[in-house]
Write a protein that holds these residues in place. Structure first.
Motif, mmCIF file in Angstrom:
data_model
loop_
_atom_site.group_PDB
_atom_site.id
_atom_site.type_symbol
_atom_site.label_atom_id
_atom_site.label_comp_id
_atom_site.label_asym_id
_atom_site.label_seq_id
_atom_site.Cartn_x
_atom_site.Cartn_y
_atom_site.Cartn_z
ATOM 1 N N TYR A 1 5.542 48.679 59.474
ATOM 2 C CA TYR A 1 6.052 49.465 58.341
ATOM 3 C C TYR A 1 6.902 50.657 58.741
ATOM 4 N N TRP A 2 7.033 50.957 60.029
ATOM 5 C CA TRP A 2 7.753 52.192 60.362
ATOM 6 C C TRP A 2 9.240 52.101 60.030
ATOM 7 N N TYR B 1 3.347 60.584 57.864
ATOM 8 C CA TYR B 1 2.123 60.097 58.504
ATOM 9 C C TYR B 1 1.537 61.207 59.379
ATOM 10 N N ASN C 1 -7.387 61.369 60.828
ATOM 11 C CA ASN C 1 -7.895 60.427 61.835
ATOM 12 C C ASN C 1 -8.383 61.152 63.086
ATOM 13 N N GLY D 1 -2.347 50.915 69.571
ATOM 14 C CA GLY D 1 -1.846 51.311 68.245
ATOM 15 C C GLY D 1 -1.954 52.820 68.109
ATOM 16 N N SER D 2 -1.404 53.512 69.111
ATOM 17 C CA SER D 2 -1.701 54.940 69.281
ATOM 18 C C SER D 2 -1.086 55.829 68.220
ATOM 19 N N THR E 1 -3.093 60.145 68.291
ATOM 20 C CA THR E 1 -4.185 60.750 67.520
ATOM 21 C C THR E 1 -5.515 60.738 68.296
ATOM 22 N N GLU F 1 1.895 51.055 71.684
ATOM 23 C CA GLU F 1 2.297 51.153 70.279
ATOM 24 C C GLU F 1 3.591 50.353 70.118
ATOM 25 N N ARG F 2 3.718 49.702 68.952
ATOM 26 C CA ARG F 2 4.936 48.899 68.740
ATOM 27 C C ARG F 2 6.146 49.758 68.381
ATOM 28 N N ARG G 1 4.988 48.177 72.974
ATOM 29 C CA ARG G 1 4.599 46.757 73.055
ATOM 30 C C ARG G 1 4.022 46.293 71.745
ATOM 31 N N GLU G 2 4.214 45.041 71.448
ATOM 32 C CA GLU G 2 3.522 44.411 70.330
ATOM 33 C C GLU G 2 2.195 43.888 70.889
ATOM 34 N N ILE G 3 1.095 44.374 70.371
ATOM 35 C CA ILE G 3 -0.213 43.923 70.864
ATOM 36 C C ILE G 3 -0.581 42.647 70.108
ATOM 37 N N CYS H 1 -7.811 53.222 66.913
ATOM 38 C CA CYS H 1 -8.102 53.989 65.702
ATOM 39 C C CYS H 1 -7.213 53.491 64.566
ATOM 40 N N TYR H 2 -7.832 52.918 63.553
ATOM 41 C CA TYR H 2 -7.095 52.391 62.394
ATOM 42 C C TYR H 2 -5.979 51.459 62.840
ATOM 43 N N GLU I 1 -4.948 46.269 60.773
ATOM 44 C CA GLU I 1 -3.571 45.876 60.451
ATOM 45 C C GLU I 1 -3.274 44.448 60.906
HETATM 46 C C1 LIG Z 1 -2.560 53.465 60.855
HETATM 47 S S1 LIG Z 1 -1.671 53.719 62.311
HETATM 48 C C2 LIG Z 1 -2.878 54.535 63.300
HETATM 49 C C3 LIG Z 1 -2.250 55.331 64.370
HETATM 50 C C4 LIG Z 1 -3.225 56.150 65.197
HETATM 51 N N1 LIG Z 1 -4.102 55.296 65.951
HETATM 52 C C5 LIG Z 1 -3.978 57.080 64.303
HETATM 53 O O1 LIG Z 1 -5.187 56.885 64.122
HETATM 54 O O2 LIG Z 1 -3.362 57.996 63.749
HETATM 55 C C6 LIG Z 1 -1.630 52.152 63.116
HETATM 56 C C7 LIG Z 1 -0.677 52.150 64.286
HETATM 57 O O3 LIG Z 1 -0.896 50.970 65.026
HETATM 58 C C8 LIG Z 1 0.354 50.394 65.346
HETATM 59 N N2 LIG Z 1 0.126 48.940 65.458
HETATM 60 C C9 LIG Z 1 -0.507 48.160 64.560
HETATM 61 N N3 LIG Z 1 -0.549 46.887 65.000
HETATM 62 C C10 LIG Z 1 0.079 46.877 66.192
HETATM 63 C C11 LIG Z 1 0.358 45.853 67.135
HETATM 64 N N4 LIG Z 1 -0.017 44.592 66.916
HETATM 65 N N5 LIG Z 1 1.031 46.180 68.255
HETATM 66 C C12 LIG Z 1 1.400 47.457 68.477
HETATM 67 N N6 LIG Z 1 1.170 48.480 67.625
HETATM 68 C C13 LIG Z 1 0.505 48.192 66.485
HETATM 69 C C14 LIG Z 1 1.244 50.752 64.175
HETATM 70 O O4 LIG Z 1 2.611 50.715 64.530
HETATM 71 C C15 LIG Z 1 0.769 52.143 63.850
HETATM 72 O O5 LIG Z 1 1.471 53.126 64.536
#
Ligand SMILES: C[S@@+](CC[C@H](N)C(=O)[O-])C[C@H]1O[C@@H](n2cnc3c(N)ncnc32)[C@H](O)[C@@H]1O
Length: 415
Positions: free
Chosen positions: A74-75, A88, A96, A126-127, A131, A158-159, A187-189, A209-210, A214
């Motif tokens: 969504y970014w 955010y 968070n 997903g940093s 946070t 983080e993606r 990276r895409e995890i 964290c959160y 997703e």
């Molecule tokens: C809700 S945010 C949480 C960010 C942070 N961990 C926090 O608690 O504030 C989720 C983050 O995970 C990243 N993310 C989600 N799925 C991902 C994936 N498969 N690969 C890389 N990043 C991912 C998103 O881009 C986003 O920045």
């Protein structure tokens, strides 16, 4: 003996004001806002922040029926994307951070002491804006310390490259006295694994964290991917902290993840928190699929967040969340969390609901608890002192339990 799941006392008004000051200074220097005064401006908050908060809230709190479906990236890259990230950072990052410090504080209060090695090698999946890493640095510096080594590094995965830049700059600003170095990995995890490249090093602290909510991957596959990755890339006595939303389906997803991890029967895998054992989950036992489990901490919001809450019609005075802490360890739970040890003549139970306090008609406090025998509907005759200690998340040690799951009489052994 009752142990209240307490919010860290240092998440107070002074912390909130200081955090706002740090955020305002950092955002101004990073040119995310034009001046610290923006945060006090209702016009700025309602025009530049509120629409993005509403959009993000809409996707994070997606309708119950579609929660299983994950969230698409969504970014974005358009002109609005800078404001989306900024929003955010302003609204979700601080809450968070507080949630993660709550989990850290819980480890601290149960006597957890770091045994993962003399150098921290942490990784956050997903940093977002770093946070988890900053929350842990803050908890370590504010009296909820489990004695993490001050040497070492965090790998942020983080993606979104721009979020990584924000996270890396925010962690290393002198606002936090963040003791560790940061490495970023765009990276895409793949939540069904492998979560890290084969040649990646071993870490001793993992945080998510959160992030997992997703993903739309089946929980069983995520469990396998995590266990495989921990086998290969987590040190003995390493720790993994997962924090997720408190909503019903997302929270049940985390409970199912715990169940799937336990099914793998890895002798080194130990669930530390919030469940005080490897018993079947009481909430998942509910046949209607309507039960779930979450935690809640209270904190002082930075003043601009209170303003945003009012503008958005939201309420972040207290912060619900779900969490899971796993250790890679052959030690017993009471060896790892010594506060749970001691006199073992009774059972140790955790309150998993709000408490109905005694009234003139009913001398008992009533609540649900989780125990080695599952979820119990409990009654406890308590004096004013003990009642004060009761609340969601509280732990009762040395509890004598009589009756069945529908009506369990709890005696604390303290009289
Ligand atoms: C809700 S945010 C949480 C960010 C942070 N961990 C926090 O608690 O504030 C989720 C983050 O995970 C990243 N993310 C989600 N799925 C991902 C994936 N498969 N690969 C890389 N990043 C991912 C998103 O881009 C986003 O920045």
């Amino acid at each position: 003996m009752v142990y209240l799941m307490e919010s860290p006392a240092w998440l107070d008004k002074t912390y909130a004001a200081l955090l706002e000051e740090k955020i305002a200074r950092f955002m101004t220097e990073a040119k995310m806002i034009s001046s610290p005064r923006d945060l006090a401006s209702s016009r700025f908050l309602s025009r530049s922040v509120l629409p993005h908060v509403e959009r993000l809230t809409g996707s994070f709190n997606r309708k119950e029926s579609s929660q299983d479906g994950g969230i698409k990236p969504y970014w974005g890259t358009g002109s609005n994307s800078a404001n989306l990230r900024m929003s955010y950072f302003l609204y979700y990052m601080p809450s968070n951070m507080a949630r993660m410090t709550g989990v850290w504080h819980e480890l601290w209060r149960l006597g957890y002491k770091w045994r993962g090695g003399e150098e921290l090698r942490a990784v956050d999946f997903g940093s977002g804006p770093a946070t988890a890493a900053i929350a842990i640095a803050t908890a370590e510096a504010n009296g909820s310390s489990i004695d993490l080594p001050r040497d070492g590094s965090w790998a942020l995965i983080e993606r979104d490259g721009k979020m990584l830049d924000i996270g890396s700059a925010w962690a290393t600003t002198d606002a936090h006295s963040f003791p560790w170095t940061i490495k970023t990995f765009r990276r895409e995890i793949n939540a069904t694994g492998p979560l890290l490249p084969r040649g990646a090093p071993k870490f001793n602290l993992w945080t998510m964290c959160y992030m997992l909510d997703e993903s739309d991957a089946p929980v069983r596959d995520i469990a396998r991917a995590l266990a495989d990755a921990w086998e290969r890339h987590l040190d003995d006595e390493g720790l993994c902290v997962i924090v997720e939303p408190a909503l019903k389906l997302q929270s049940r997803k985390l409970l199912s993840l715990r169940a799937e991890l336990l099914k793998l029967e890895k002798p080194w895998l130990k669930v530390l928190l919030p469940c005080l054992g490897h018993q079947d989950c009481g909430a998942l036992a509910d046949r209607d699929g309507e039960d779930w489990c979450h935690e809640e901490i209270s904190w002082w919001r930075p003043p601009y967040m209170a303003k945003l809450d009012t503008l958005a019609g939201l309420d972040h005075k207290s912060l619900p969340f779900s969490y899971l802490v796993i250790a890679k360890s052959a030690r017993t739970l009471t060896d790892i969390l010594p506060e749970l040890g001691g006199d073992s003549s009774g059972e140790t139970i955790r309150l998993v609901s709000p408490v109905h306090f005694p009234t003139s008609n009913n001398p008992d406090a009533e609540f649900f608890s989780c125990s080695a025998r599952g979820k119990l509907r409990c009654r406890l005759k308590c004096d004013r002192e003990t009642c004060r200690e009761l609340g969601r998340g509280a732990i009762i040690k040395n509890a004598l339990l009589r009756g069945d799951a529908n009506c369990t009489r709890v005696e604390t052994g303290d009289g």
